[in-house]
Write a protein that holds these residues in place. Structure first.
Motif, short mmCIF file in Angstrom:
data_model
loop_
_atom_site.label_atom_id
_atom_site.label_comp_id
_atom_site.label_asym_id
_atom_site.label_seq_id
_atom_site.Cartn_x
_atom_site.Cartn_y
_atom_site.Cartn_z
N ASP A 172 0.83 -1.21 0.00
CA ASP A 172 0.00 0.00 0.00
C ASP A 172 0.86 1.26 0.00
O ASP A 172 0.60 2.20 -0.73
CB ASP A 172 -0.93 0.01 1.21
CG ASP A 172 -1.98 -1.09 1.17
OD1 ASP A 172 -2.26 -1.62 0.08
OD2 ASP A 172 -2.50 -1.43 2.25
N LEU A 173 1.89 1.24 0.83
CA LEU A 173 2.80 2.38 0.93
C LEU A 173 3.52 2.59 -0.40
O LEU A 173 3.62 3.71 -0.91
CB LEU A 173 3.80 2.12 2.06
CG LEU A 173 4.68 3.26 2.52
CD1 LEU A 173 3.85 4.41 3.07
CD2 LEU A 173 5.64 2.75 3.60
N ALA A 174 4.02 1.51 -0.98
CA ALA A 174 4.75 1.59 -2.24
C ALA A 174 3.88 2.08 -3.39
O ALA A 174 4.34 2.81 -4.26
CB ALA A 174 5.34 0.23 -2.58
N SER A 175 2.62 1.69 -3.38
CA SER A 175 1.73 2.09 -4.47
C SER A 175 1.27 3.54 -4.35
O SER A 175 0.66 4.07 -5.27
CB SER A 175 0.53 1.15 -4.56
OG SER A 175 -0.29 1.28 -3.41
N SER A 176 1.59 4.20 -3.26
CA SER A 176 1.19 5.60 -3.08
C SER A 176 2.12 6.57 -3.82
O SER A 176 1.85 7.77 -3.86
CB SER A 176 1.12 5.96 -1.60
OG SER A 176 2.40 5.97 -1.01
N VAL A 177 3.21 6.05 -4.42
CA VAL A 177 4.08 6.87 -5.27
C VAL A 177 4.22 6.17 -6.62
O VAL A 177 4.12 4.95 -6.71
CB VAL A 177 5.47 7.12 -4.65
CG1 VAL A 177 5.37 8.04 -3.45
CG2 VAL A 177 6.16 5.82 -4.27
N ARG A 204 8.72 1.23 -2.22
CA ARG A 204 8.63 0.89 -3.64
C ARG A 204 9.95 0.31 -4.14
O ARG A 204 9.96 -0.64 -4.93
CB ARG A 204 8.22 2.10 -4.47
CG ARG A 204 7.93 1.72 -5.90
CD ARG A 204 7.18 2.79 -6.65
NE ARG A 204 6.73 2.25 -7.90
CZ ARG A 204 5.49 1.91 -8.17
NH1 ARG A 204 4.55 2.06 -7.27
NH2 ARG A 204 5.16 1.41 -9.34
N ARG A 262 9.70 7.17 3.18
CA ARG A 262 9.47 5.73 3.32
C ARG A 262 8.66 5.14 2.17
O ARG A 262 8.79 3.97 1.85
CB ARG A 262 8.85 5.40 4.67
CG ARG A 262 7.46 5.94 4.87
CD ARG A 262 7.00 5.78 6.31
NE ARG A 262 5.58 6.04 6.40
CZ ARG A 262 4.70 5.20 6.89
NH1 ARG A 262 5.08 4.05 7.39
NH2 ARG A 262 3.43 5.51 6.91
N ARG A 263 7.84 5.94 1.52
CA ARG A 263 7.08 5.45 0.37
C ARG A 263 8.00 5.04 -0.76
O ARG A 263 7.81 3.99 -1.39
CB ARG A 263 6.10 6.52 -0.13
CG ARG A 263 5.08 6.94 0.91
CD ARG A 263 4.28 8.15 0.46
NE ARG A 263 5.21 9.23 0.14
CZ ARG A 263 4.92 10.26 -0.66
NH1 ARG A 263 3.75 10.35 -1.24
NH2 ARG A 263 5.81 11.20 -0.90
N HIS A 264 9.02 5.85 -1.03
CA HIS A 264 9.97 5.55 -2.10
C HIS A 264 10.83 4.34 -1.75
O HIS A 264 11.12 3.51 -2.62
CB HIS A 264 10.87 6.77 -2.36
CG HIS A 264 10.11 7.98 -2.78
ND1 HIS A 264 9.77 8.96 -1.88
CD2 HIS A 264 9.61 8.34 -3.98
CE1 HIS A 264 9.09 9.91 -2.52
NE2 HIS A 264 8.98 9.55 -3.79
#
Length: 116
Positions: free
Chosen positions: A30-35, A77, A72-74
């Motif tokens: 979920d975090l990775a898909s936010s960027v 991913r 942390r999102r980047h």
């Protein structure tokens, strides 16, 4: 043919447990898909070396390309894309060895559930 990529889950668990950036593995996706991209950050999950096609037991994990614009999102991913890039290396080596492209690809494990 079968190809092995080591440390896929280990990389995800490292992000979750050692860095504490998410509470559960599905949150990583979920975090990775936010960027839309890693913005140049790359992660190699080689905590205990690299298997096919590199066969380097002396390789170690690396997180590179970070700037102050990354968060942390980047990194999340980059962790997931790192798994995909290692799998791509195995698929490319298989195609080269057999002079054929894979007609069907079977994957398993929790990371296979990610849309990233």
């Amino acid at each position: 043919l079968e190809g092995a990529v080591a440390c896929c889950a280990v990389g995800l668990n490292w992000f979750r447990d050692s860095l504490g950036m998410v509470a559960t593995a599905p949150e990583l996706s979920d975090l990775a898909s936010s960027v839309e991209s890693t913005e140049g950050a790359y992660f190699v999950s080689a905590f205990s070396g690299l298997l096919a096609p590199r066969w380097r037991d002396d390789a170690r994990a690396a997180l590179v390309g970070l700037t102050l614009a990354h968060d942390r999102r980047h990194v999340a991913r980059a962790v997931l894309e790192g798994v995909a890039l290692q799998c791509n290396d195995v698929i490319a080596a298989m195609a080269e060895d057999t002079a054929n492209e894979a007609a069907t690809l079977y994957v398993d494990g929790g990371v296979a559930q990610s849309d990233v």
